[in-house]
Design an enzyme around this catalytic site. Structure first.
Site, short mmCIF file in Angstrom:
data_model
loop_
_atom_site.label_atom_id
_atom_site.label_comp_id
_atom_site.label_asym_id
_atom_site.label_seq_id
_atom_site.Cartn_x
_atom_site.Cartn_y
_atom_site.Cartn_z
N LYS A 16 -14.15 -0.24 -4.10
CA LYS A 16 -15.27 0.15 -3.23
C LYS A 16 -16.33 0.88 -4.05
CE LYS A 16 -12.44 0.87 0.89
NZ LYS A 16 -11.87 1.88 1.78
N HIS B 30 8.33 -26.71 -1.51
CA HIS B 30 7.72 -27.82 -2.25
C HIS B 30 6.59 -27.34 -3.15
CE1 HIS B 30 9.92 -30.88 0.15
NE2 HIS B 30 10.05 -29.82 0.93
N GLU C 191 0.83 -1.21 0.00
CA GLU C 191 0.00 0.00 0.00
C GLU C 191 0.86 1.26 0.00
OE1 GLU C 191 -2.97 0.26 3.11
OE2 GLU C 191 -4.43 -0.85 1.93
#
Ligand code: PA5
Length: 445
Positions: free
Chosen positions: A422, A308, A287
């Site tokens: 948003k 792995h 951010e």
């Protein structure tokens, strides 16, 4: 005293001293900008001096002790910077299996409001059904959809179970001093509240009540955490020369690597307790730096588990990666490999060795392999995992992030990009006030 070290030996084959030195001067200036408030986003620099300014730790500890008397489980509601720091520290300090036993006086922390999963909330309600529980709701803005939704549901449940009066005593709100829906609600309902300072953004808020209260409720020593942050504050302040200043050094080498095309940084741990330190770190760096079409992409892996799975890509995939390994010198416990008469698994050559010795050889072998595979390696060495060193680590990462963002030329303290989803979500949900956006987005479907 042993301290946290930054080891950049693993960069030798990749960046020269002069390439690093180019950034040494820049990072010194950026550190000054943080202290002098002369850089971008300077109204969000309250976290810089925070370690020396916290004055409510006793109130936080007392509140934590009081609520712990009545509950087995505390639901911490928050998203992003309003929950990741607490979860990172609590997970790092907790027994891996401790959440399976709950008892009064020793609350376990569970989380809500960090997703919009109906199953998650339903299953959480079922789990809480047989427990004594309370809520710590954390939102700086007080308007974030995910925590607001979770709080509405959990508050209803708590009130139905205990009645409004007792439920109200089991709810603590951490929010803005004056503004926002949560502040209004908390004042109306007379909840116990703590304030998130105006000049501290979510991802830099671990050392405010946002992080400190849940950590104290979980039973950990916030005084030691703060002491660690204070110790690191001195080590990496702008008065400390680059040669001794590990925050400036980390910021400098990251930027030098980025300039050479290393656009992905993977934070590596060899202890599952540190998984959420990496989640917190990813938010902090992602951010703060990912904007204006710039920034290192922060990723993370848990080794040896992910050797792995992701190990193949790291060894041989696109060569735009560097690694930062959090290397813990000593584990808390001791366990050795037993001898086996038959030795069918062929492990007797390890008998008597500590499990951690094997982990350390996996760590060393992996760094050598990755360096050979053209993955530059940075090491952050921590003596042990405890509150003191975690306090140091948090403040180190925060400071280095601010410096690194300034060196990159961005404002590390805003997050304009977070609004895009948003806006679309509100338009799709037909939220009042979003009529124009609703009409526009519907045309695109
Ligand atoms: O770092 C940030 O600012 C964000 O991640 C916020 O912490 C997150 O969006 C939650 O915001 P709020 O505390 O206002 O609910």
């Amino acid at each position: 005293m042993e301290q946290i070290n930054l080891n950049i030996e693993g960069l030798k084959n990749f960046i020269s001293e002069s390439e690093i030195n180019e950034y040494a001067k820049i990072t010194g200036r950026c550190n000054n900008d943080l202290h002098d408030k002369t850089g971008l986003g300077n109204d969000f620099l309250g976290w810089v001096n925070l370690p020396n300014e916290i004055n409510n730790q006793q109130e936080l500890i007392d509140t934590a002790k009081k609520i712990a008397e009545d509950i087995e489980v505390m639901v911490v509601i928050g998203i992003g910077g309003s929950y990741l720091g607490a979860k990172a520290i609590i997970d790092a300090l907790s027994n891996n299996f401790s959440n399976f036993e709950t008892k009064l006086g020793k609350p376990k922390i569970v989380y809500a409001g960090h997703n919009i999963s109906e199953d998650y909330l339903h299953e959480l309600l079922l789990f809480l059904n047989s427990k004594e529980w309370g809520i710590t709701v954390i939102s700086k803005s007080g308007t974030t959809t995910e925590p607001a939704l979770a709080f509405r549901i959990l508050k209803n449940e708590l009130e139905e179970r205990y009645g409004e009066q007792i439920a109200g005593n089991r709810i603590i709100a951490i929010t803005d001093e004056k503004k926002g829906a949560l502040r209004q609600l908390a004042d109306t309902e007379k909840y116990k509240t703590f304030v998130i300072p105006d000049d501290v953004g979510g991802r830099y808020s671990v050392l405010t009540p946002v992080g400190l209260l849940p950590i104290a409720i979980a039973g950990f020593d916030i005084n030691e955490l703060i002491r660690g942050a204070q110790y690191m504050y001195k080590r990496i302040s702008n008065n400390e020369r680059y040669e001794n200043n590990i925050a400036e050094q980390y910021a400098a080498v990251r930027n030098a690597l980025y300039k050479k095309g290393k656009t992905v940084e993977i934070l590596v741990n060899y202890n599952p307790k540190l998984h959420f330190i990496a989640e917190w770190w990813k938010q902090l760096y992602g951010e703060s730096e990912g904007k204006e079409n710039k920034g290192i992409f922060p990723a993370s892996v848990d080794f040896t588990t992910d050797l792995h799975s992701m190990g193949q890509y790291i060894q041989e995939g696109v060569r735009n990666i560097f690694e930062t390994v959090i290397s813990v010198k000593l584990p808390e416990n001791k366990l050795t490999v037993p001898k086996d008469e038959l030795d069918l698994d062929g492990l007797n050559y390890l008998s008597g060795k500590r499990i951690d010795d094997i982990n350390k050889m996996a760590e060393l072998g992996t760094s050598i392999a990755h360096i050979d595979g053209n993955v530059p390696n940075i090491k952050i060495e921590i003596p042990v995992i405890n509150e003191f060193y975690l306090g140091q680590l948090i403040y180190f990462f925060e400071k280095a992030c601010g410096i690194s963002g300034y060196a990159l030329g961005v404002n590390p303290f805003d997050q304009p990009g977070v609004e895009a989803y948003k806006k679309n979500m509100f338009a799709l949900l037909e939220k009042p006030g979003f009529e124009k956006e609703t009409a526009e987005i519907k045309k695109r479907l």
